[in-house]
Write a protein that holds these residues in place. Structure first.
Motif, PDB file in Angstrom:
ATOM      1  N   ASP A  10       0.826  -1.207   0.000  1.00  0.00           N
ATOM      2  CA  ASP A  10       0.000   0.000   0.000  1.00  0.00           C
ATOM      3  C   ASP A  10       0.862   1.260   0.000  1.00  0.00           C
ATOM      4  N   VAL A  11       1.885   1.265   0.848  1.00  0.00           N
ATOM      5  CA  VAL A  11       2.767   2.434   0.920  1.00  0.00           C
ATOM      6  C   VAL A  11       3.500   2.630  -0.401  1.00  0.00           C
ATOM      7  N   VAL A  12       3.986   1.535  -0.962  1.00  0.00           N
ATOM      8  CA  VAL A  12       4.706   1.605  -2.238  1.00  0.00           C
ATOM      9  C   VAL A  12       3.790   2.149  -3.328  1.00  0.00           C
ATOM     10  N   ARG A  13       2.535   1.715  -3.315  1.00  0.00           N
ATOM     11  CA  ARG A  13       1.582   2.189  -4.323  1.00  0.00           C
ATOM     12  C   ARG A  13       1.348   3.695  -4.199  1.00  0.00           C
ATOM     13  N   TYR A  14       1.178   4.184  -2.968  1.00  0.00           N
ATOM     14  CA  TYR A  14       0.950   5.614  -2.758  1.00  0.00           C
ATOM     15  C   TYR A  14       2.157   6.419  -3.229  1.00  0.00           C
ATOM     16  N   LEU A  15       3.343   5.922  -2.887  1.00  0.00           N
ATOM     17  CA  LEU A  15       4.570   6.604  -3.293  1.00  0.00           C
ATOM     18  C   LEU A  15       4.717   6.607  -4.808  1.00  0.00           C
ATOM     19  N   ARG A  26      -6.333  16.062  -5.141  1.00  0.00           N
ATOM     20  CA  ARG A  26      -7.511  15.299  -5.567  1.00  0.00           C
ATOM     21  C   ARG A  26      -7.105  14.142  -6.469  1.00  0.00           C
ATOM     22  N   ARG A  27      -6.181  14.406  -7.383  1.00  0.00           N
ATOM     23  CA  ARG A  27      -5.726  13.335  -8.283  1.00  0.00           C
ATOM     24  C   ARG A  27      -5.000  12.237  -7.517  1.00  0.00           C
ATOM     25  N   LEU A  28      -4.171  12.645  -6.577  1.00  0.00           N
ATOM     26  CA  LEU A  28      -3.433  11.676  -5.759  1.00  0.00           C
ATOM     27  C   LEU A  28      -4.397  10.814  -4.952  1.00  0.00           C
ATOM     28  N   GLY A  29      -5.345  11.468  -4.285  1.00  0.00           N
ATOM     29  CA  GLY A  29      -6.281  10.735  -3.444  1.00  0.00           C
ATOM     30  C   GLY A  29      -7.179   9.809  -4.238  1.00  0.00           C
ATOM     31  N   SER A  30      -7.760  10.299  -5.326  1.00  0.00           N
ATOM     32  CA  SER A  30      -8.704   9.479  -6.086  1.00  0.00           C
ATOM     33  C   SER A  30      -8.014   8.280  -6.724  1.00  0.00           C
ATOM     34  N   SER A  31      -6.791   8.463  -7.219  1.00  0.00           N
ATOM     35  CA  SER A  31      -6.067   7.353  -7.834  1.00  0.00           C
ATOM     36  C   SER A  31      -5.756   6.264  -6.815  1.00  0.00           C
ATOM     37  N   TYR A  32      -5.274   6.680  -5.638  1.00  0.00           N
ATOM     38  CA  TYR A  32      -4.918   5.693  -4.614  1.00  0.00           C
ATOM     39  C   TYR A  32      -6.164   4.995  -4.065  1.00  0.00           C
ATOM     40  N   VAL A  33      -7.226   5.752  -3.799  1.00  0.00           N
ATOM     41  CA  VAL A  33      -8.437   5.158  -3.217  1.00  0.00           C
ATOM     42  C   VAL A  33      -9.072   4.162  -4.192  1.00  0.00           C
ATOM     43  N   ASN A  37      -9.524   0.457  -2.794  1.00  0.00           N
ATOM     44  CA  ASN A  37     -10.849  -0.146  -2.663  1.00  0.00           C
ATOM     45  C   ASN A  37     -10.967  -1.432  -3.474  1.00  0.00           C
ATOM     46  N   ARG A  38     -10.339  -1.445  -4.626  1.00  0.00           N
ATOM     47  CA  ARG A  38     -10.364  -2.659  -5.437  1.00  0.00           C
ATOM     48  C   ARG A  38      -9.555  -3.770  -4.774  1.00  0.00           C
ATOM     49  N   LYS A  39      -8.416  -3.421  -4.199  1.00  0.00           N
ATOM     50  CA  LYS A  39      -7.576  -4.430  -3.539  1.00  0.00           C
ATOM     51  C   LYS A  39      -8.280  -5.056  -2.345  1.00  0.00           C
ATOM     52  N   TYR A  40      -8.933  -4.220  -1.539  1.00  0.00           N
ATOM     53  CA  TYR A  40      -9.534  -4.715  -0.290  1.00  0.00           C
ATOM     54  C   TYR A  40     -11.042  -4.956  -0.406  1.00  0.00           C
ATOM     55  N   ASP A  41     -11.561  -4.928  -1.643  1.00  0.00           N
ATOM     56  CA  ASP A  41     -12.966  -5.227  -1.880  1.00  0.00           C
ATOM     57  C   ASP A  41     -13.874  -4.379  -0.988  1.00  0.00           C
ATOM     58  N   LEU A  96     -11.956   6.891   1.867  1.00  0.00           N
ATOM     59  CA  LEU A  96     -10.826   6.406   2.645  1.00  0.00           C
ATOM     60  C   LEU A  96     -10.177   7.551   3.408  1.00  0.00           C
ATOM     61  N   PHE A  97     -10.019   8.694   2.743  1.00  0.00           N
ATOM     62  CA  PHE A  97      -9.396   9.856   3.368  1.00  0.00           C
ATOM     63  C   PHE A  97     -10.457  10.836   3.855  1.00  0.00           C
ATOM     64  N   GLN A  98     -10.077  11.599   4.894  1.00  0.00           N
ATOM     65  CA  GLN A  98     -10.922  12.703   5.326  1.00  0.00           C
ATOM     66  C   GLN A  98     -11.175  13.609   4.132  1.00  0.00           C
ATOM     67  N   ASP A  99     -12.370  14.186   4.045  1.00  0.00           N
ATOM     68  CA  ASP A  99     -12.764  14.828   2.797  1.00  0.00           C
ATOM     69  C   ASP A  99     -11.902  16.013   2.400  1.00  0.00           C
ATOM     70  N   ARG A 100     -11.222  16.654   3.335  1.00  0.00           N
ATOM     71  CA  ARG A 100     -10.439  17.835   2.999  1.00  0.00           C
ATOM     72  C   ARG A 100      -9.044  17.737   3.622  1.00  0.00           C
ATOM     73  N   TYR A 101      -8.031  17.785   2.793  1.00  0.00           N
ATOM     74  CA  TYR A 101      -6.670  17.755   3.324  1.00  0.00           C
ATOM     75  C   TYR A 101      -6.377  19.058   4.073  1.00  0.00           C
ATOM     76  N   LYS A 102      -5.430  19.005   4.990  1.00  0.00           N
ATOM     77  CA  LYS A 102      -4.992  20.202   5.700  1.00  0.00           C
ATOM     78  C   LYS A 102      -3.733  20.739   5.037  1.00  0.00           C
ATOM     79  N   SER A 103      -3.572  22.045   5.052  1.00  0.00           N
ATOM     80  CA  SER A 103      -2.350  22.630   4.503  1.00  0.00           C
ATOM     81  C   SER A 103      -2.037  23.925   5.226  1.00  0.00           C
ATOM     82  N   GLU A 104      -0.770  24.273   5.224  1.00  0.00           N
ATOM     83  CA  GLU A 104      -0.334  25.559   5.754  1.00  0.00           C
ATOM     84  C   GLU A 104       0.749  26.113   4.843  1.00  0.00           C
ATOM     85  N   ALA A 105       0.744  27.419   4.663  1.00  0.00           N
ATOM     86  CA  ALA A 105       1.750  28.066   3.825  1.00  0.00           C
ATOM     87  C   ALA A 105       3.098  28.049   4.527  1.00  0.00           C
TER      88      ALA A 105
END
Length: 254
Positions: free
Chosen positions: A32-37, A77-84, A88-92, A97-106
């Motif tokens: 899973d980690v390798v896939r996200y990376l 959004r692209r990162l999250g949707s691709s991984y999810v 979801n397919r792997k774990y049926d 999977l992720f909280q709906d809004r990522y956090k960010s700070e400048a």
């Protein structure tokens, strides 16, 4: 209540954190980690962003990133949707999977840039997962020592020293400094002891012992698992440990 607009960074640099919904794990094994990376690497080729630091924990991710050819929001959004989709397919499973809004700070200046860099790399130590920062395999810290990998290490090292060897030494010493760095965090809630968690399971599910939940009919069991995770804040690891239910089964119930 309307969402607060994100503060845009004049430098284009951001500290980003994404977390699993209801604090659930988003990485269940090494694949899973390798896939996200790998997904992150593929997006980097297309949008030419700079990634100065990363750390993948079981239920959240930290990135120190500079925008490239596409806005940060679209990139996440692209990162999250691709991984999810893959997860979801792997774990049926289906659903978020992720909280709906990522956090960010400048990240606007060099001093805070280095603070965030250290904060990200020290995440596993402060979480009590490891004792030495270099032993954690899923952060960019080892890449700074080896000079090989995915992270863009040149800019941070140049900030520390113009001489490459002295920069590495300064980098190591900087990460050893005792500090109370404060950056964006996952929500800090009261962590339940195993005894507290077991009492909640027994009371909610009307059981004699927590491990009896494993033998309950699937539909009822999944309803209780969802309540224990979402409403009562039990962690996946606690549920797995106290009930004997596997984490894949727990995550499919959510």
């Amino acid at each position: 209540m309307p969402r607060v607009a994100r503060k845009l960074s004049n430098s284009g640099m951001y500290h980003v954190m994404v977390r699993g919904i209801n604090r659930q794990d988003v990485f269940l094994d090494t694949e899973d980690v390798v896939r996200y990376l790998q997904t992150l690497q593929d997006l980097k080729k297309d949008s030419s962003f700079s990634l100065y630091a990363y750390c993948f924990m079981s239920n959240h991710v930290h990135l120190l990133i500079k925008e490239g050819s596409i806005p940060l929001g679209l990139l996440m959004r692209r990162l999250g949707s691709s991984y999810v989709f893959w997860y979801n397919r792997k774990y049926d499973r289906i659903g978020y999977l992720f909280q709906d809004r990522y956090k960010s700070e400048a990240v606007e200046d060099e001093s805070y840039f280095l603070t965030v860099l250290r904060y990200i790399h020290q995440n596993p130590i402060k979480a009590g997962i490891i004792k030495t920062i270099s032993s954690y395999p899923w952060s960019s810290y080892p890449e700074y020592l080896s000079g090989e990998g995915f992270a863009d290490i040149e800019v941070p090292l140049t900030m520390l020293h113009t001489d490459p060897q002295k920069a590495i030494k300064t980098f190591i010493d900087f990460h050893k400094l005792i500090n109370d760095d404060k950056c964006i965090e996952i929500d800090t809630k009261h962590l339940l002891s195993d005894q507290e968690a077991e009492n909640i399971i027994i009371k909610l599910c009307c059981l004699k012992k927590a491990s009896d939940l494993k033998h309950m009919e699937k539909l009822a069991r999944d309803v209780f698992v969802k309540q224990l995770k979402g409403r009562h804040d039990l962690s996946t690891r606690q549920l797995e440990r106290l009930t004997g239910i596997g984490r894949n089964t727990i995550n499919r119930a959510l």
